[in-house]
Design a protein around this motif. Sequence first.
Motif, PDB file in Angstrom:
ATOM      1  N   ARG A 135       0.841  -1.206   0.000  1.00 34.77           N
ATOM      2  CA  ARG A 135       0.000   0.000   0.000  1.00 34.77           C
ATOM      3  C   ARG A 135       0.878   1.259   0.000  1.00 34.77           C
ATOM      4  O   ARG A 135       0.559   2.242  -0.654  1.00 34.77           O
ATOM      5  CB  ARG A 135      -0.958   0.014   1.192  1.00 34.77           C
ATOM      6  N   GLN A 187       2.445   1.776  -3.453  1.00 32.46           N
ATOM      7  CA  GLN A 187       1.392   2.188  -4.390  1.00 32.46           C
ATOM      8  C   GLN A 187       1.066   3.670  -4.196  1.00 32.46           C
ATOM      9  O   GLN A 187       0.924   4.419  -5.165  1.00 32.46           O
ATOM     10  CB  GLN A 187       0.134   1.346  -4.195  1.00 32.46           C
ATOM     11  N   MET A 188       0.988   4.096  -2.942  1.00 33.00           N
ATOM     12  CA  MET A 188       0.718   5.502  -2.640  1.00 33.00           C
ATOM     13  C   MET A 188       1.851   6.385  -3.170  1.00 33.00           C
ATOM     14  O   MET A 188       1.603   7.429  -3.773  1.00 33.00           O
ATOM     15  CB  MET A 188       0.566   5.687  -1.127  1.00 33.00           C
ATOM     16  N   SER A 202       3.890   5.670  -5.608  1.00 28.50           N
ATOM     17  CA  SER A 202       3.835   5.628  -7.075  1.00 28.50           C
ATOM     18  C   SER A 202       2.720   6.511  -7.624  1.00 28.50           C
ATOM     19  O   SER A 202       2.914   7.218  -8.613  1.00 28.50           O
ATOM     20  CB  SER A 202       3.625   4.199  -7.563  1.00 28.50           C
ATOM     21  N   ASP A 203       1.562   6.483  -6.971  1.00 30.53           N
ATOM     22  CA  ASP A 203       0.407   7.246  -7.451  1.00 30.53           C
ATOM     23  C   ASP A 203       0.527   8.744  -7.196  1.00 30.53           C
ATOM     24  O   ASP A 203       0.156   9.551  -8.040  1.00 30.53           O
ATOM     25  CB  ASP A 203      -0.880   6.757  -6.780  1.00 30.53           C
ATOM     26  N   ARG A 204       1.013   9.111  -6.021  1.00 26.14           N
ATOM     27  CA  ARG A 204       0.978  10.517  -5.600  1.00 26.14           C
ATOM     28  C   ARG A 204       2.333  11.202  -5.589  1.00 26.14           C
ATOM     29  O   ARG A 204       2.405  12.418  -5.492  1.00 26.14           O
ATOM     30  CB  ARG A 204       0.387  10.608  -4.204  1.00 26.14           C
ATOM     31  N   ALA A 244       2.692  11.584  -0.617  1.00 22.36           N
ATOM     32  CA  ALA A 244       2.407  10.391   0.184  1.00 22.36           C
ATOM     33  C   ALA A 244       2.891  10.579   1.613  1.00 22.36           C
ATOM     34  O   ALA A 244       2.189  10.236   2.578  1.00 22.36           O
ATOM     35  CB  ALA A 244       3.072   9.168  -0.442  1.00 22.36           C
TER      36      ALA A 244
END
Length: 98
Positions: free
Chosen positions: A29, A32-33, A35-37, A42
């Motif tokens: 998690r 992923q955070m 990578s996304d933000r 993050a």
Amino acid sequence: MNETERRFHRAMVDIYQTAKRDLSYPANRFIQMVSDRGGLAAAKQLLWSDQISDGFEFLRSHGRLDLTVEAHVLKEEFAELFTDEDRERAQGRLDLLR
């Protein structure tokens, strides 16, 4: 994204890789955070959450507070990215859970 923010993002990825390698902790998690933000967004989200993350608890229980987002927020090399309030929040969380 400036150079300091890029280095901070890389440090967040390194947290994931080190925890996975050294502690067999796949912080899916978290990565992923990041990578996304992006690492900075993050970190701020985790820092200002009312809940302590499972990852923070895992790292604390394994004596690896050095791998926490909070520890990285306090590093001098990243000072320009964070406010005094961010640093106080990070220090307070580390002090509370030592």
